[in-house]
Design a protein around this motif. Structure first.
Motif, PDB file in Angstrom:
ATOM      1  N   ILE A  78     -20.440  38.196  25.961  1.00  0.00           N
ATOM      2  CA  ILE A  78     -20.032  36.882  26.446  1.00  0.00           C
ATOM      3  C   ILE A  78     -20.302  35.907  25.320  1.00  0.00           C
ATOM      4  O   ILE A  78     -21.423  35.838  24.800  1.00  0.00           O
ATOM      5  N   LYS A 135     -22.456  40.541  33.956  1.00  0.00           N
ATOM      6  CA  LYS A 135     -21.481  40.116  34.968  1.00  0.00           C
ATOM      7  C   LYS A 135     -21.936  38.839  35.660  1.00  0.00           C
ATOM      8  O   LYS A 135     -21.131  37.940  35.937  1.00  0.00           O
ATOM      9  N   LYS A 138     -21.235  35.922  33.442  1.00  0.00           N
ATOM     10  CA  LYS A 138     -19.790  35.713  33.362  1.00  0.00           C
ATOM     11  C   LYS A 138     -19.283  34.996  34.610  1.00  0.00           C
ATOM     12  O   LYS A 138     -18.511  34.024  34.514  1.00  0.00           O
ATOM     13  N   GLU A 139     -19.713  35.449  35.777  1.00  0.00           N
ATOM     14  CA  GLU A 139     -19.238  34.854  37.027  1.00  0.00           C
ATOM     15  C   GLU A 139     -19.748  33.434  37.223  1.00  0.00           C
ATOM     16  O   GLU A 139     -19.042  32.585  37.777  1.00  0.00           O
ATOM     17  N   GLN A 140     -20.968  33.158  36.780  1.00  0.00           N
ATOM     18  CA  GLN A 140     -21.547  31.832  36.963  1.00  0.00           C
ATOM     19  C   GLN A 140     -20.997  30.825  35.944  1.00  0.00           C
ATOM     20  O   GLN A 140     -21.213  29.618  36.105  1.00  0.00           O
ATOM     21  N   ASN A 141     -20.325  31.350  34.928  1.00  0.00           N
ATOM     22  CA  ASN A 141     -19.735  30.480  33.901  1.00  0.00           C
ATOM     23  C   ASN A 141     -20.782  29.536  33.305  1.00  0.00           C
ATOM     24  O   ASN A 141     -20.542  28.342  33.117  1.00  0.00           O
ATOM     25  N   ILE A 142     -21.951  30.103  33.018  1.00  0.00           N
ATOM     26  CA  ILE A 142     -23.060  29.317  32.475  1.00  0.00           C
ATOM     27  C   ILE A 142     -22.798  28.991  31.005  1.00  0.00           C
ATOM     28  O   ILE A 142     -22.335  29.830  30.232  1.00  0.00           O
ATOM     29  N   ASP A 143     -23.073  27.771  30.625  1.00  0.00           N
ATOM     30  CA  ASP A 143     -22.909  27.318  29.238  1.00  0.00           C
ATOM     31  C   ASP A 143     -24.051  27.899  28.405  1.00  0.00           C
ATOM     32  O   ASP A 143     -25.196  27.438  28.496  1.00  0.00           O
TER      33      ASP A 143
END
Length: 464
Positions: A78, A135, A138-143
């Motif tokens: 990621i 995963k 990725k799903e949480q779209n954390i910066d």
């Protein structure tokens, strides 16, 4: 302190993905990934290649970008703000099945909340956890301040040449952890050395065949030796089987196997046969001196009978086991596996062993090893991982060192982090790594995933 909302999201994710995680572990364990014969595009054999492809397939299914590096290693990634990256690393190769399994070790069984199969704990289960850790992010779209990778290897149990190849192609991470040991966090590993101790050439000995062991770093729970029937008497004995073949007698010994890093409480079946032979005067005058040296080594795992015992203030004392023995062309060769502290070295031990063997006409035919290392318990990343574990478990544990060897030693900065909870024994019917009936509790796997996710999250907050 970890943000309470973040912890809730982690817990929800783990529960939501529980069934998929178990299914992924079952799929990965079903592949026999013991190192095999190298082939084109399969440097460690077909099994390790297939397992590496499977974990990358699982990671791709988890929505991650993946890369296969020459079928030796691979990774899921990621992207973060920085090209600097944090990483986990786990391996998908396994030790040979060994003896004592109650069913096929490559078909996972669920027993009272435990998954049982070769690699469930070492290291396929943890490999799947790191894929699902990725995963989550990725799903949480954390910066993410740093790019993140889950690296997967396929040669850890044999030589770790896979990570050497990885580091020839890729920059090292700024910090890496491997879930291939125990919680809370391991900050140091003993040195590991391997020597092959050969006897002199034996003329007209009583041993016809003696080949036993499954790997250098595994204490053998089963061993067989064949003697000339004329060697003497072969009395019955507990944990032994005596078979009359006509002109020869086959002795089979049943010991207690285990990993070389924890020999305490184990009983080498190879040593048992040497004990039996010496007790009953089955060895000739040429065979006996060598057998006495090797017998004593199997009896005393501290290395004192070989003259290599050592200790320091950082690690537990030196340990030694005999993993493999062979008899060919009139010569016995016992391979030994040593876990050693900072107060000795491969070169020093080789000299000491040569002196011991020369007294019976023997010699060393191979020697290899790597020195110990210690990251230091006060390293900010070590303290961050320790804090995560203690916060999530309510414990107050300290960093520790081990006698085992992990991928960590190949990288400039890192630690072993999980997944075993130290000092929490398995039920009697569940084995640990390298043992028959190797297993891990499903609840324990889920708890470990929560800790791994939070550990990686806290590492992202540090300056590297």
């Amino acid at each position: 302190m970890i943000d309470s909302e973040f912890k809730r999201k982690v817990k929800d994710f783990v529960q939501k993905n529980r069934e998929n995680i178990v299914a992924d572990i079952k799929d990965l364990v079903s592949i026999n990934s013991v190192q095999g014969t190298p082939e084109e595009n399969a440097p460690y054999g077909r099994g390790p290649k297939k397992a590496l492809e499977k974990i990358l397939e699982i990671s791709k299914k988890n929505g991650l970008s993946v890369k296969n590096l020459d079928n030796r290693t691979g990774y899921a990634q990621i992207d973060g703000k920085s090209e600097k990256y944090l990483a986990s690393i786990a391996h998908v190769d396994v030790v040979p099945r060994g003896n004592g399994w109650k069913a096929d070790p490559f078909t996972v069984r669920e027993i009272n909340g435990y998954l049982v199969g070769r690699g469930v704990s070492d290291d396929k289960g943890p490999a799947v956890l790191t894929s699902h850790m990725m995963k989550f992010f990725k799903e949480q779209n954390i910066d993410l301040p740093y790019t993140m990778r889950a690296i997967f290897g396929s040669d850890e149990e044999t030589d770790s040449s896979d990570v050497r190849c990885y580091l020839q192609q890729e920059k090292p991470p700024v910090f890496i952890f491997t879930p291939d040991a125990g919680f809370p966090v391991c900050c140091g590993e003993k040195g590991i050395a391997s020597f092959s101790l050969a006897s002199k050439k034996i003329e007209n000995g009583n041993v016809v065949k003696f080949k036993a062991g499954v790997a250098s770093n595994v204490i053998s729970d089963l061993a067989q030796a064949e003697f000339k029937k004329s060697a003497g008497n072969f009395p019955e004995k507990e944990n032994f089987e005596i078979a009359d073949n006509g002109d020869t007698i086959t002795i089979t010994a049943h010991g207690i196997g285990g990993h070389a890093m924890r020999p305490q409480g184990k009983v080498s079946a190879i040593g048992m046969i040497m004990d039996y032979g010496l007790e009953n005067n089955l060895f000739t005058a040429d065979e006996k001196p060598y057998m006495e040296i090797i017998r004593d080594m199997h009896r005393n795992y501290d290395g004192s009978t070989l003259g290599i015992d050592a200790k320091d203030d950082v690690f537990d004392p030196l340990t030694v086991i005999g993993g493999l023995i062979d008899f060919e062309n009139g010569m016995f060769t016992q391979n030994i596996n040593i876990r050693f502290p900072t107060s000795t070295s491969v070169e020093k031990m080789e000299k000491q062993l040569c002196e011991k063997l020369s007294s019976v006409g023997g010699r060393i035919t191979s020697a290899s090893g790597n020195p110990p290392f210690c990251s230091g318990p006060e390293h900010p990343a070590i303290q961050a991982l320790l804090g995560v574990y203690n916060e999530l478990t309510g414990k107050d544990e300290k960093p520790y060192t081990i006698g085992g060897g992990t991928y960590r030693r190949a990288f400039p900065a890192g630690a072993a982090f999980g997944i075993v909870s130290r000092n929490v024994p398995n039920p009697d019917y569940i084995g640990t790594e390298h043992m028959a009936e190797e297993g891990f509790s499903i609840d324990g796997l889920m708890d470990a995933l929560e800790i791994l996710i939070c550990g990686m999250y806290e590492l992202q907050k540090l300056e590297f």
